[in-house]
Write an enzyme that holds these catalytic residues in place. Structure first.
Site, PDB file in Angstrom:
ATOM      1  N   HIS A  82      -9.101 -38.016 -36.220  1.00 32.05           N
ATOM      2  CA  HIS A  82      -8.934 -39.399 -35.785  1.00 32.05           C
ATOM      3  C   HIS A  82      -7.823 -40.027 -36.610  1.00 32.05           C
ATOM      4  CE1 HIS A  82     -10.863 -42.476 -33.244  1.00 32.05           C
ATOM      5  NE2 HIS A  82     -10.290 -43.331 -34.078  1.00 32.05           N
ATOM      6  N   ASP A 161     -19.479 -50.046 -31.136  1.00 34.43           N
ATOM      7  CA  ASP A 161     -18.082 -50.006 -31.581  1.00 34.43           C
ATOM      8  C   ASP A 161     -17.157 -50.421 -30.449  1.00 34.43           C
ATOM      9  OD1 ASP A 161     -15.731 -49.337 -33.209  1.00 34.43           O
ATOM     10  OD2 ASP A 161     -15.493 -47.769 -31.702  1.00 34.43           O
ATOM     11  N   ARG A 168     -12.527 -57.463 -31.896  1.00 33.77           N
ATOM     12  CA  ARG A 168     -11.640 -57.567 -33.071  1.00 33.77           C
ATOM     13  C   ARG A 168     -10.199 -57.749 -32.635  1.00 33.77           C
ATOM     14  NH1 ARG A 168     -12.432 -52.085 -35.595  1.00 33.77           N
ATOM     15  NH2 ARG A 168     -10.580 -52.636 -36.751  1.00 33.77           N
ATOM     16  N   SER A 183     -15.900 -48.404 -37.664  1.00 36.59           N
ATOM     17  CA  SER A 183     -15.516 -48.123 -36.276  1.00 36.59           C
ATOM     18  C   SER A 183     -15.231 -46.628 -36.095  1.00 36.59           C
ATOM     19  CB  SER A 183     -14.265 -48.955 -35.933  1.00 36.59           C
ATOM     20  OG  SER A 183     -13.628 -48.466 -34.779  1.00 36.59           O
ATOM     21  N   LYS A 187     -18.037 -43.504 -34.516  1.00 39.56           N
ATOM     22  CA  LYS A 187     -17.692 -42.682 -33.344  1.00 39.56           C
ATOM     23  C   LYS A 187     -17.754 -41.202 -33.693  1.00 39.56           C
ATOM     24  CE  LYS A 187     -13.641 -44.723 -32.338  1.00 39.56           C
ATOM     25  NZ  LYS A 187     -13.391 -46.132 -32.520  1.00 39.56           N
TER      26      LYS A 187
HETATM   27  N1  URA Z   1      -9.224 -46.583 -34.717  1.00 37.72           N
HETATM   28  C1  URA Z   1     -10.517 -46.888 -34.460  1.00 37.72           C
HETATM   29  O1  URA Z   1     -11.221 -46.138 -33.798  1.00 37.72           O
HETATM   30  N2  URA Z   1     -11.013 -48.023 -34.964  1.00 37.72           N
HETATM   31  C2  URA Z   1     -10.273 -48.850 -35.706  1.00 37.72           C
HETATM   32  O2  URA Z   1     -10.799 -49.844 -36.138  1.00 37.72           O
HETATM   33  C3  URA Z   1      -8.932 -48.543 -35.970  1.00 37.72           C
HETATM   34  C4  URA Z   1      -8.423 -47.388 -35.451  1.00 37.72           C
END
Ligand code: URA
Length: 434
Positions: A82, A161, A168, A183, A187
């Protein structure tokens, strides 16, 4: 318990309990807490921060807000990656098929664009027919059958999320360490991977503008990984200028296809090969990072990585003729050059200015309900360290109309700093944190 008391408590910077955090997450997910109340609490968190305990509790509450996947029936060694987000960040599109071609299953849920940063889900959707919204069963089946599935956050995985992420974005609360860490890690935990490699971007085009903040975020996510029994590595990468040459959804898909066919911009290559070599290590495919890099090069050279990308697109309903003939991607109505007004060396190409120019042009969203045009964006010909002549082309703007093209040209000119001083290209890998 009531949400107003929780907001009041965070407003004066007091630590929230596990029960209060769960009350908020469950209530916001099921709709009993309103958007404006959630916005108030999120803003208070953004301003006052959270303790480590609060961040852990927030992450786990978000991870448990929907279903959680158990991928152990597919493999014990699934590795997820990620990025904390960047401008021109197409690493997932390139790295996922490479890793899958090397026999490591990739099951990845990606986000949409957030703030000035692009989202992999938007990029994938620029491939005609590609379905990012498949069922959990199809997601698992694809990973089992072809070793890869890339989807958007539509499954009932970490639904809290999804709501908080969009909120946000619309209230100016994207760059908060507790909110980014929870966040991303919620995930990752919900999606079931046992190993996680994180790209923590740092610089003008990232949420973390300086190294100290990026390190703080990286350490926080590594700690959450440890608590959740997921092996986590964070790699801090430079996001002072856009990655690669293309910024914009279909333009980045085309650049990714070219990469998989061997046309590799140096900065993108450095991130892909470094992250990939750690992903292979975590998946038990070899401890020697140098050899892992050679394996990555080998599946690009043999065409296996490109073939894996084709397989993915076919499996998720995309029209593979666009992958085979990228010139089929529809072009923007207007394509205009950005011409340099002076000669010299590019000192910098400010990724934040580029990202904002992209949002104005329609590459990204201003509001969560906005639609985006996949054809729009920029191709950067000159980047940091390159020499440019007076009147030479710096970049191309792909715009919807002449007026927005002109605005974007001016913004891109502002993003470039050119002077007579020689400038060296920066290293893209800043630090690896275990
Ligand atoms: N990627 C995400 O999944 N969440 C964030 O807050 C920032 C980048």
């Amino acid at each position: 318990m009531n949400i107003i008391d929780i907001i009041e408590k965070k407003k004066i910077s007091r630590e929230l309990t596990k029960q209060e955090i769960e009350f908020f997450i469950n209530g916001y997910t099921d709709g009993s807490i309103a958007d404006y109340q959630a916005a108030a609490l999120i803003m208070a968190i953004c301003i006052n921060g959270m303790t480590q305990n609060e961040i852990l509790n927030l992450t786990l509450a978000m991870a448990n807000s929907g279903e959680t996947l158990d991928l152990s029936e597919i493999s014990d060694n699934i590795v997820d990656k990620h990025s904390t987000g960047g401008v021109g960040d197409k690493i997932t599109l390139i790295l996922s098929p490479i890793i899958a071609a090397l026999g490591v299953p990739v099951a990845k849920m990606s986000g949409r664009g957030l703030g000035i940063t692009g989202g992999t889900a938007d990029k994938l959707q620029s491939i005609p027919g590609y379905n990012t919204e498949i069922s959990i069963d199809d997601f698992k089946r694809n990973v089992k059958d072809i070793g890869i599935s890339l989807i958007s956050q539509t499954l009932n995985l970490a639904p809290a999320d999804k709501k908080i992420y969009a909120l946000r974005d619309s209230i100016g609360c994207t760059n908060s360490i507790p909110l980014i860490a929870s966040s991303i890690m919620s995930k990752k935990i919900a999606a079931g991977a046992s190993n996680i490699v994180l790209d923590v971007t740092c610089g003008s085009g990232a949420f973390m503008k300086d190294r100290k903040e990026a390190e703080k975020l990286a350490k926080m996510m590594n700690l959450i990984g440890e608590w959740a029994h997921r092996t986590t590595i964070s790699i801090i990468t430079n996001m002072d200028e856009p990655l690669g040459h293309a910024v914009g959804n279909s333009l980045e898909v085309v650049e990714s296809i070219n990469f998989l066919k061997g046309d590799m911009p140096e900065d993108v290559k450095e991130v892909v090969f470094t992250m990939g070599s750690y992903m292979l290590k975590l998946a038990g495919k070899g401890n020697d990072l140098k050899q892992n890099r050679e394996k990555i090069q080998a599946v690009i050279d043999s065409g296996e990585a490109f073939e894996k990308f084709r397989e993915l697109v076919i499996r998720q309903g995309g029209d593979v003729s666009f992958i085979d003939n990228p010139e089929k991607f529809e072009k923007a109505p207007i394509i205009v050059p950005v011409v340099s007004r002076r000669e010299g060396y590019v000192q910098s190409l400010n990724a934040e200015v580029v990202g904002k120019a992209g949002v104005e042009l329609g590459v990204g969203r201003k509001k969560k309900e906005d639609s985006i045009d996949p054809r729009l964006g920029f191709i950067f010909v000159k980047k940091t360290g390159d020499y440019v002549d007076d009147n030479e082309v710096l970049a191309y703007v792909h715009a919807p109309d002449a007026e927005r093209a002109e605005e974007a040209v001016n913004r891109i000119l502002e993003a470039y700093d050119i002077s007579s001083l020689k400038q060296i290209k920066k290293n893209n890998i800043l630090e690896v944190l275990y």
